[in-house]
Design a protein around this motif. Structure first.
Motif, PDB file in Angstrom:
ATOM      1  N   TRP A   1       0.859  -1.100   0.101  1.00  0.00           N
ATOM      2  CA  TRP A   1      -0.149  -0.085   0.025  1.00  0.00           C
ATOM      3  C   TRP A   1       0.905   1.219   0.066  1.00  0.00           C
ATOM      4  N   PRO A   2       1.820   1.528   0.704  1.00  0.00           N
ATOM      5  CA  PRO A   2       2.659   2.714   0.910  1.00  0.00           C
ATOM      6  C   PRO A   2       3.234   2.754  -0.314  1.00  0.00           C
ATOM      7  N   TYR A   3       4.059   1.496  -0.823  1.00  0.00           N
ATOM      8  CA  TYR A   3       4.791   1.624  -2.316  1.00  0.00           C
ATOM      9  C   TYR A   3       3.888   1.876  -3.316  1.00  0.00           C
ATOM     10  N   LEU A   4       2.569   1.668  -3.378  1.00  0.00           N
ATOM     11  CA  LEU A   4       1.691   1.950  -4.384  1.00  0.00           C
ATOM     12  C   LEU A   4       1.441   3.408  -4.336  1.00  0.00           C
ATOM     13  N   LYS A   5       1.401   4.052  -3.097  1.00  0.00           N
ATOM     14  CA  LYS A   5       0.976   5.364  -2.957  1.00  0.00           C
ATOM     15  C   LYS A   5       2.126   6.285  -3.501  1.00  0.00           C
ATOM     16  N   LYS A   6       3.183   5.612  -3.165  1.00  0.00           N
ATOM     17  CA  LYS A   6       4.565   6.517  -3.417  1.00  0.00           C
ATOM     18  C   LYS A   6       4.916   6.400  -5.027  1.00  0.00           C
ATOM     19  N   ILE A   7       4.590   5.341  -5.719  1.00  0.00           N
ATOM     20  CA  ILE A   7       4.950   5.335  -7.199  1.00  0.00           C
ATOM     21  C   ILE A   7       3.942   5.730  -8.253  1.00  0.00           C
ATOM     22  N   ASP A   8       2.642   5.978  -7.573  1.00  0.00           N
ATOM     23  CA  ASP A   8       1.581   6.244  -8.399  1.00  0.00           C
ATOM     24  C   ASP A   8       0.404   6.849  -7.450  1.00  0.00           C
ATOM     25  N   LYS A   9       0.426   8.391  -7.379  1.00  0.00           N
ATOM     26  CA  LYS A   9      -0.654   8.981  -6.701  1.00  0.00           C
ATOM     27  C   LYS A   9      -1.872   8.647  -7.078  1.00  0.00           C
ATOM     28  N   SER A  10      -2.350   8.153  -8.361  1.00  0.00           N
ATOM     29  CA  SER A  10      -3.698   8.106  -8.728  1.00  0.00           C
ATOM     30  C   SER A  10      -4.134   6.729  -8.032  1.00  0.00           C
ATOM     31  N   ALA A  11      -3.200   5.654  -7.584  1.00  0.00           N
ATOM     32  CA  ALA A  11      -3.950   4.668  -6.901  1.00  0.00           C
ATOM     33  C   ALA A  11      -4.491   4.670  -5.621  1.00  0.00           C
ATOM     34  N   ASP A  12      -5.959   4.257  -5.402  1.00  0.00           N
ATOM     35  CA  ASP A  12      -6.560   4.281  -4.145  1.00  0.00           C
ATOM     36  C   ASP A  12      -6.614   2.775  -3.544  1.00  0.00           C
ATOM     37  N   ALA A  13      -7.547   2.794  -2.681  1.00  0.00           N
ATOM     38  CA  ALA A  13      -7.609   1.483  -1.575  1.00  0.00           C
ATOM     39  C   ALA A  13      -8.292   0.515  -2.519  1.00  0.00           C
ATOM     40  N   SER A  14      -9.139   0.905  -3.372  1.00  0.00           N
ATOM     41  CA  SER A  14      -9.682  -0.114  -4.441  1.00  0.00           C
ATOM     42  C   SER A  14      -8.736  -0.879  -5.295  1.00  0.00           C
ATOM     43  N   PHE A  15      -7.913   0.070  -5.929  1.00  0.00           N
ATOM     44  CA  PHE A  15      -6.858  -0.480  -6.646  1.00  0.00           C
ATOM     45  C   PHE A  15      -5.956  -1.569  -5.799  1.00  0.00           C
ATOM     46  N   LEU A  16      -5.746  -1.114  -4.497  1.00  0.00           N
ATOM     47  CA  LEU A  16      -5.049  -2.137  -3.609  1.00  0.00           C
ATOM     48  C   LEU A  16      -5.506  -3.287  -3.701  1.00  0.00           C
ATOM     49  N   GLY A  17      -6.673  -3.653  -3.405  1.00  0.00           N
ATOM     50  CA  GLY A  17      -7.477  -4.870  -3.478  1.00  0.00           C
ATOM     51  C   GLY A  17      -7.257  -5.744  -4.658  1.00  0.00           C
ATOM     52  N   TRP A  18      -7.037  -4.827  -5.704  1.00  0.00           N
ATOM     53  CA  TRP A  18      -6.694  -5.781  -6.958  1.00  0.00           C
ATOM     54  C   TRP A  18      -5.211  -6.286  -6.992  1.00  0.00           C
ATOM     55  N   VAL A  19      -4.393  -5.403  -6.547  1.00  0.00           N
ATOM     56  CA  VAL A  19      -3.072  -5.778  -6.499  1.00  0.00           C
ATOM     57  C   VAL A  19      -2.733  -6.968  -5.445  1.00  0.00           C
ATOM     58  N   VAL A  20      -3.446  -6.855  -4.334  1.00  0.00           N
ATOM     59  CA  VAL A  20      -3.212  -7.924  -3.417  1.00  0.00           C
ATOM     60  C   VAL A  20      -3.654  -9.303  -4.085  1.00  0.00           C
ATOM     61  N   ALA A  21      -5.221  -9.020  -4.622  1.00  0.00           N
ATOM     62  CA  ALA A  21      -5.639 -10.140  -5.536  1.00  0.00           C
ATOM     63  C   ALA A  21      -4.950 -10.794  -6.317  1.00  0.00           C
ATOM     64  N   ALA A  22      -4.142 -10.017  -7.052  1.00  0.00           N
ATOM     65  CA  ALA A  22      -3.401 -10.459  -8.491  1.00  0.00           C
ATOM     66  C   ALA A  22      -2.698 -11.661  -8.028  1.00  0.00           C
ATOM     67  N   TYR A  23      -2.033 -11.790  -6.996  1.00  0.00           N
ATOM     68  CA  TYR A  23      -0.969 -12.841  -6.782  1.00  0.00           C
ATOM     69  C   TYR A  23      -1.853 -14.401  -6.377  1.00  0.00           C
ATOM     70  N   SER A  24      -3.097 -14.034  -6.086  1.00  0.00           N
ATOM     71  CA  SER A  24      -3.902 -15.295  -5.817  1.00  0.00           C
ATOM     72  C   SER A  24      -4.716 -15.568  -7.142  1.00  0.00           C
ATOM     73  N   LEU A  25      -4.992 -14.532  -7.972  1.00  0.00           N
ATOM     74  CA  LEU A  25      -5.450 -14.774  -9.164  1.00  0.00           C
ATOM     75  C   LEU A  25      -4.581 -15.542 -10.032  1.00  0.00           C
TER      76      LEU A  25
END
Length: 503
Positions: free
Chosen positions: A53-77
């Motif tokens: 989450w903090p890495y995502l916010k650092k590299i891309d200011k447009s990312a929000d908590a909803s996109f975090l869900g997709w990033v975490v879910a990507a591993y499991s997908l």
């Protein structure tokens, strides 16, 4: 000697097998390689989980908590898609092949993750892809579980599955602990100009996971050998890549698998992994919102908390191996679900105290613009005012958070190891690669949907709704397990080859 007596006399860790000590030593060396592979799979997920989450916010200011869900879910997908394929591959070919292939993907993906800040645009998409490929590499978990199930006797299985889960928990410990330790590198870190690599608190853990993967590849190539034993620990010919015409089916393998029990096990495993994926995903945003932690503090403190839960899980696995021998697998699975329910119920927000709001020094009716909080960091902390629920939802106290962590830290590993153990016993001596692939896919599907669900519900409605729904799901799982309780028995018991112990 009866089948029951023969089974009871099989040592827990060293079966008295007909093929001699050399084969037995080779078998357990190979099983330990599988333990390390499971450890690596866990590390690959948890070593960055608190910093995504903090890495995502650092590299891309447009990312929000909803996109975090997709990033975490990507591993499991990625894991969900790959697991049945690797499981099918392992049923027809030597297991070294899918293992080496998956580990190579894992190493490459972790290196890719370390470079996601380099592109000039779409950085959050690159992070999403990197985590997807790490998950594809982790699809080898199906191969690991099927190997251990086929290489252990019925009596050894609970202990072996507990040991494997303990290794998974060790990865769960070391992942966040290593991330917490590496957080002292800082967000800037050092840059290796020759290869354009920035080594900081976000990328160093992924690079370390890649190093683990290279070691794992060498172990698989140099140490792993094919072994298969029957329910009593006697060595039999491995049938995972031998044609059916060449295999004499052992009497123990005759009979059909209870597909309803298989379906029940997959559903319960889905629920267990879904619940824990929710907990993993929400821990960092929840703590930042409720306790006003900075990005660095959230990575450090949650890393310490998750590592402590991992140590707790190790103790649970030790206890489970002893208790399951006395009371059986099913009561432990039911008890674990009850503890998880209590843990999430405690996490519900109560009272009249509300969380600190980001830029909260606002005087009502003054018309003044919000001012920066009085701390030494320029980073805003607290619950974002854009999340409307922050203004009317009571705060979750740190004591609630820690108590919930402790209870879930007991309930989840208990359910986890009992799920694997019961499932492998239900399948019996049949080749388990594809079945284990579906179990892993079921868990991966849960870890895909869980983060997406909680990131959406938490962002829009807040923790009260999110955790209330989870409590409802756990209650349904408890009722479902109770209804199907009598069907969840070992293959050999179902076909009358071993007498059932009442639990």
């Amino acid at each position: 000697m009866s089948l029951v007596e023969s089974d009871e006399n099989t040592p827990l860790l060293r079966g008295e097998i007909t093929s001699g000590g050399d084969a037995d030593r080779s078998r357990w060396r190979s099983i330990r390689v599988m333990y390390f592979t499971m450890f690596l799979s866990s590390v690959g997920f948890t070593i960055v989980i608190t910093s995504i989450w903090p890495y995502l916010k650092k590299i891309d200011k447009s990312a929000d908590a909803s996109f975090l869900g997709w990033v975490v879910a990507a591993y499991s997908l990625g894991q969900m898609v790959a697991s049945p394929l690797f499981g099918l591959w392992s049923n027809h070919r030597p297991r070294q092949e899918p293992l080496v292939c998956s580990l190579f993907i894992n190493v490459s993906a972790n290196i890719y993750y370390a470079y996601v800040s380099l592109p000039s645009s779409h950085k959050k998409i690159h992070m999403l892809l990197a985590r997807t490929f790490v998950g594809i590499g982790a699809g080898n978990v199906a191969v690991v579980r099927s190997y251990v199930a086929g290489a252990t006797s019925l009596k050894e299985r609970t202990c072996a599955m507990a040991n494997m889960s303990a290794c998974q928990a060790l990865g769960f410990i070391l992942g966040p602990a290593l991330q917490a330790a590496l957080s002292f590198i800082g967000e800037t870190g050092v840059t290796v100009n020759v290869i354009q690599l920035q080594v900081n608190m976000y990328t160093a853990p992924a690079l370390l996971a890649a190093c683990f993967g290279i070691i794992n590849i060498l172990l698989v190539i140099l140490v792993l050998r094919e072994h298969c034993v029957d329910d009593h620990g006697n060595h039999i010919r491995a049938i995972n890549y031998t044609s059916e015409e060449q295999v004499d089916v052992a009497p123990e393998a005759e009979g059909d698998i209870d597909q309803i029990a298989v379906f029940t096990s997959n559903v319960l495993f889905f629920v267990i992994l879904f619940i824990f994926a929710v907990f993993e995903t929400i821990s960092t945003p929840l703590s930042m919102d409720m306790f006003a932690w900075t990005r660095k503090e959230a990575v450090l403190y949650n890393g310490i908390i998750l590592a402590a839960i991992g140590f707790e899980s190790i103790l649970v696995f030790v206890v489970v191996k002893v208790v399951s021998a006395r009371v059986g697998d099913r009561p432990l699975l039911l008890g674990g679900l009850i503890l998880i329910f209590v843990g999430f119920f405690i996490l519900l927000p109560w009272g009249n105290q509300y969380p600190k709001i980001q830029w909260a020094d606002i005087q009502n009716n003054t018309g003044l613009a919000p001012t920066q909080p009085s701390n030494t960091s320029l980073e805003p902390t607290g619950c974002p005012y854009k999340q409307a629920w922050c203004l009317f939802t009571p705060v979750i106290h740190l004591a609630q958070y820690i108590t919930s962590d402790i209870l879930i830290g007991v309930g989840y590993p208990t359910c986890n190891v009992m799920s694997y153990t019961l499932y492998s016993k239900i399948l019996g001596p049949k080749p388990q690669g594809v079945y284990m692939g579906w179990l892993t896919a079921s868990g991966s599907g849960a870890r895909t949907l869980g983060p997406v669900f909680v990131s959406q519900v938490y962002t829009i409605l807040g923790p009260r709704w999110a955790f209330s729904v989870i409590c409802g799901i756990v209650l349904v799982a408890i009722v479902f397990l109770s209804a199907m309780y009598k069907r969840l028995v070992a293959f050999s018991i179902r076909h009358g080859r071993i007498e059932e112990r009442h639990d």
